[in-house]
Design a protein around this motif. Structure first.
Motif, short mmCIF file in Angstrom:
data_model
loop_
_atom_site.label_atom_id
_atom_site.label_comp_id
_atom_site.label_asym_id
_atom_site.label_seq_id
_atom_site.Cartn_x
_atom_site.Cartn_y
_atom_site.Cartn_z
N VAL A 1 14.27 9.88 -6.84
CA VAL A 1 14.93 8.81 -7.57
C VAL A 1 16.35 9.23 -7.95
O VAL A 1 16.54 10.24 -8.62
CB VAL A 1 14.13 8.43 -8.85
N ASP B 1 15.80 1.81 -13.85
CA ASP B 1 14.41 1.85 -14.33
C ASP B 1 14.36 1.81 -15.85
O ASP B 1 13.54 1.09 -16.43
CB ASP B 1 13.72 3.12 -13.83
N SER B 2 15.24 2.59 -16.50
CA SER B 2 15.14 2.62 -17.96
C SER B 2 15.66 1.32 -18.58
O SER B 2 15.16 0.88 -19.61
CB SER B 2 15.81 3.86 -18.56
N SER C 1 17.34 5.67 -11.70
CA SER C 1 16.62 5.94 -12.94
C SER C 1 17.28 5.22 -14.11
O SER C 1 16.63 4.84 -15.08
CB SER C 1 16.48 7.45 -13.21
N ARG D 1 12.66 -2.76 -7.88
CA ARG D 1 12.90 -1.99 -9.12
C ARG D 1 13.04 -2.89 -10.34
O ARG D 1 12.83 -2.45 -11.45
CB ARG D 1 14.20 -1.17 -9.00
#
Ligand SMILES: [Fe+2]
Ligand SMILES: [Fe+2]
Length: 302
Positions: A1, A9-10, A6, A101
């Motif tokens: 990733v 994602d957060s 990332s 995602r």
């Protein structure tokens, strides 16, 4: 990733959490049966489409009230028709691999837009009317490259939401408006704040990945399209049926004159909304979706 992945994602995780924690439901969080009084404005005067024009000066107080009632229903209608397109477009994209995602957030987005269509159209049905949108929200430009097409879906959604948010915010804070009108605006502002945060992240990410890969000519077509999109969004907020129902003579010519004289600065009719418009245009420039232009000034509306 990767670092970028990332970060996305957060962001998605945080938005999902906030959507769950702050979830609003117009069925239970609004009292749609609470009839707004026809003796008060349903929109602040300075946001009315005729405010500041010579025609406005000729209206009686009664006509001004009626204009505000009808134009609030018009704003609700424009929102509904735009949101219907948002749901349709996002539903079409959500299972594509490139949106995997962010997919978990798209469920919330669609659910919330569906709630908004319910509250806006119910308000119109009960207390006014739902005005059909004459202008296609998504605009018919056909992009040969499906990747560009997908990008433009989210650009349209973001611009539409950001400009609408300024109007809703002003109405949510105006104590002179009926409780139900403020409540509808408050609910919308709360949900749209998350949609806009998401939209800016996603559009920036898509632009960084997509724009460097498309031909120079396409990039320039995209910038022209975004500029035109901005400068035609105000058309829907000028409705000839409303002007006619007030008994305004030459209603059609009046509308034609106003829409041809106005542009995106129609959404910058007070200081706060001017800051918002400039921030949106600055964002669009920073991701390569708009040419460099001087910032907008507060628009006196005439
Ligand atoms: Fe919405
Ligand atoms: Fe939204």
């Amino acid at each position: 990733v990767s670092a970028l992945e990332s970060k996305i994602d957060s962001m998605v995780e945080a938005l999902n959490e906030r959507s769950e924690k702050n979830a609003l439901d117009p069925h239970t969080d609004l009292n749609l049966a609470q009839q707004p009084s026809k003796d008060c404005l349903w929109m602040p005067e300075h946001l009315l489409s005729l405010y500041g024009t010579p025609t406005y000066g000729t209206l009686t107080d009664e006509q001004k009230l009626k204009l505000s009632h009808q134009e609030f229903c018009l704003i609700c209608s424009v929102s509904c028709f735009g949101e219907k397109e948002v749901i349709a477009s996002i539903a079409r994209l959500m299972l594509k691999k490139q949106f995997a995602r962010v997919r978990s957030y798209l469920y919330y987005l669609i659910r919330e837009e569906n709630n908004h269509i319910y509250m806006f159209s119910e308000f119109c049905n009960r207390y006014g009317e739902l005005y059909p949108s004459l202008y296609s929200y998504a605009q018919g430009t056909i992009w040969e490259d499906p990747i560009v097409d997908d990008l433009m879906v989210f650009v349209h959604v973001l611009v539409f939401e950001e400009l609408g948010q300024g109007l809703n915010l002003a109405m949510s804070r105006d104590d002179d408006l009926p409780e139900l009108v403020r409540g509808i605006n408050r609910l919308h502002v709360e949900d749209e704040g998350r949609h806009i945060a998401f939209g800016r992240h996603l559009v920036r990410d898509l632009c960084e990945r997509i724009l460097p890969t498309v031909p120079h000519e396409t990039r320039s077509q995209i910038r022209t399209h975004v500029q035109e999109y901005l400068n035609t969004l105000h058309l829907d907020y000028h409705n000839v049926r409303i002007y006619r129902s007030l008994g305004i003579k030459d209603a059609f010519d009046l509308r034609t004159e106003l829409i041809s004289r106005r542009d995106v600065r129609f959404f910058a009719r007070d200081a706060r909304n001017t800051v918002r418009l400039n921030s949106l245009q600055q964002f669009l420039r920073s991701v390569g979706l708009l040419e460099d232009l001087p910032p907008a000034q507060v628009n006196p509306s005439v």
